[in-house]
Design a protein around this motif. Sequence first.
Motif, PDB file in Angstrom:
ATOM      1  N   PRO A   7       4.845   6.096  -4.704  1.00 14.53           N
ATOM      2  CA  PRO A   7       5.738   5.350  -5.610  1.00 14.53           C
ATOM      3  C   PRO A   7       7.094   5.998  -5.814  1.00 14.53           C
ATOM      4  O   PRO A   7       8.086   5.303  -6.068  1.00 14.53           O
ATOM      5  N   LYS A   8       7.194   7.319  -5.712  1.00 17.72           N
ATOM      6  CA  LYS A   8       8.462   8.001  -5.934  1.00 17.72           C
ATOM      7  C   LYS A   8       9.350   8.009  -4.697  1.00 17.72           C
ATOM      8  O   LYS A   8      10.531   8.373  -4.787  1.00 17.72           O
ATOM      9  N   SER A   9       8.793   7.627  -3.544  1.00 21.65           N
ATOM     10  CA  SER A   9       9.539   7.697  -2.287  1.00 21.65           C
ATOM     11  C   SER A   9      10.166   6.368  -1.891  1.00 21.65           C
ATOM     12  O   SER A   9      11.092   6.341  -1.075  1.00 21.65           O
ATOM     13  N   ILE A  10       9.658   5.258  -2.434  1.00 22.14           N
ATOM     14  CA  ILE A  10      10.054   3.933  -1.961  1.00 22.14           C
ATOM     15  C   ILE A  10      11.055   3.308  -2.921  1.00 22.14           C
ATOM     16  O   ILE A  10      10.800   3.172  -4.116  1.00 22.14           O
ATOM     17  N   ALA A  11      12.213   2.910  -2.386  1.00 27.90           N
ATOM     18  CA  ALA A  11      13.280   2.338  -3.207  1.00 27.90           C
ATOM     19  C   ALA A  11      13.176   0.832  -3.355  1.00 27.90           C
ATOM     20  O   ALA A  11      13.754   0.249  -4.276  1.00 27.90           O
ATOM     21  N   GLY A  12      12.460   0.166  -2.454  1.00 29.16           N
ATOM     22  CA  GLY A  12      12.338  -1.287  -2.533  1.00 29.16           C
ATOM     23  C   GLY A  12      11.424  -1.821  -1.456  1.00 29.16           C
ATOM     24  O   GLY A  12      11.178  -1.163  -0.440  1.00 29.16           O
ATOM     25  N   VAL A  24      -5.093  -2.416  -2.883  1.00 29.96           N
ATOM     26  CA  VAL A  24      -3.747  -2.577  -3.441  1.00 29.96           C
ATOM     27  C   VAL A  24      -3.804  -3.263  -4.801  1.00 29.96           C
ATOM     28  O   VAL A  24      -3.158  -2.836  -5.764  1.00 29.96           O
ATOM     29  N   PHE A  25      -4.580  -4.357  -4.901  1.00 31.84           N
ATOM     30  CA  PHE A  25      -4.662  -5.110  -6.156  1.00 31.84           C
ATOM     31  C   PHE A  25      -5.159  -4.235  -7.301  1.00 31.84           C
ATOM     32  O   PHE A  25      -4.754  -4.417  -8.445  1.00 31.84           O
ATOM     33  N   ARG A  26      -6.048  -3.301  -6.985  1.00 33.26           N
ATOM     34  CA  ARG A  26      -6.580  -2.425  -8.034  1.00 33.26           C
ATOM     35  C   ARG A  26      -5.547  -1.415  -8.523  1.00 33.26           C
ATOM     36  O   ARG A  26      -5.744  -0.792  -9.572  1.00 33.26           O
ATOM     37  N   ASN A  27      -4.474  -1.255  -7.756  1.00 39.43           N
ATOM     38  CA  ASN A  27      -3.491  -0.219  -8.070  1.00 39.43           C
ATOM     39  C   ASN A  27      -2.069  -0.754  -8.197  1.00 39.43           C
ATOM     40  O   ASN A  27      -1.106  -0.004  -8.071  1.00 39.43           O
ATOM     41  N   LEU A  28      -1.933  -2.045  -8.472  1.00 36.60           N
ATOM     42  CA  LEU A  28      -0.604  -2.645  -8.537  1.00 36.60           C
ATOM     43  C   LEU A  28       0.262  -2.024  -9.619  1.00 36.60           C
ATOM     44  O   LEU A  28       1.491  -1.996  -9.498  1.00 36.60           O
ATOM     45  N   LEU A  45       0.833  -1.203   0.000  1.00 40.96           N
ATOM     46  CA  LEU A  45       0.000   0.000   0.000  1.00 40.96           C
ATOM     47  C   LEU A  45       0.868   1.254   0.000  1.00 40.96           C
ATOM     48  O   LEU A  45       0.592   2.219  -0.722  1.00 40.96           O
ATOM     49  N   GLY A  46       1.926   1.246   0.803  1.00 38.88           N
ATOM     50  CA  GLY A  46       2.831   2.397   0.840  1.00 38.88           C
ATOM     51  C   GLY A  46       3.474   2.649  -0.507  1.00 38.88           C
ATOM     52  O   GLY A  46       3.647   3.804  -0.921  1.00 38.88           O
TER      53      GLY A  46
END
Length: 251
Positions: free
Chosen positions: A103-108, A179-183, A97-98
Amino acid sequence: VPTAEGRSTPFGTIVLLHGLTASPTETKPLGRLLQQAGFNVFVPRLAGHTGSLEDLRTTERWEWIRNVDQAIAGAQKQFAGPLFLAGESLGAILSLLGAVRFPKSIAGLALYAPPLALESVFSETVMKIASHLPDLIENRLPTVPKRSRPENYLAEKREALPVHSIAAAGRMASIRRMVFRNLSKVTAPILIIEDPYDHHLGPGAWDELLIEVAAPVDTVLVPGGEHELILGHRLAAVAAATTQFFKRLSA
């Protein structure tokens, strides 16, 4: 919020999210190993996880969403460098979810035993039905005792509630559906670690994730790790795989 040991410049910061019915105490064994490997570790407590079943049963889904937002913001404010999300079970869903929301903040991402689908068709169906109920009805749903396990089946002490809350599981399912709707928004590389004999997880659970996410997905199978991977007898293997994956991304 432990800081990295033995390095003037940490490899990055890991927001480590615990599982459903658990607490930050259960993340400490893995958190220590990741800290020793050179990472800052940020360990929030999810709403409703106070040790009270009533608190867990009546916690609404938006509170967990807010927890994720606050944890990411807090880690970014306190530490510089790459930001990683890791979580077990519910924590794995919230990590995804995070990545959807930032998406631009998370590296992995490191997902431990992510409940993308359950082994029991009955449990999966009940959880999905509960996820569509109004909160007033959902709050009245019963609890289910957890499966009895041998006393020493985990290497570390467990402090989770002895029952599953159907209401809480339903709210987890509603977030999973979100989450699944926005993978397709997930752009950070993903590491999935699970025990291939995990009694909770069903076959084909990764299929939709592998198809929909716009990022590479690595998988590591850890036989004997149990569903509670971060407390199990294969904890060292879990920590090593996580460390190697995140260090590669931080390079």
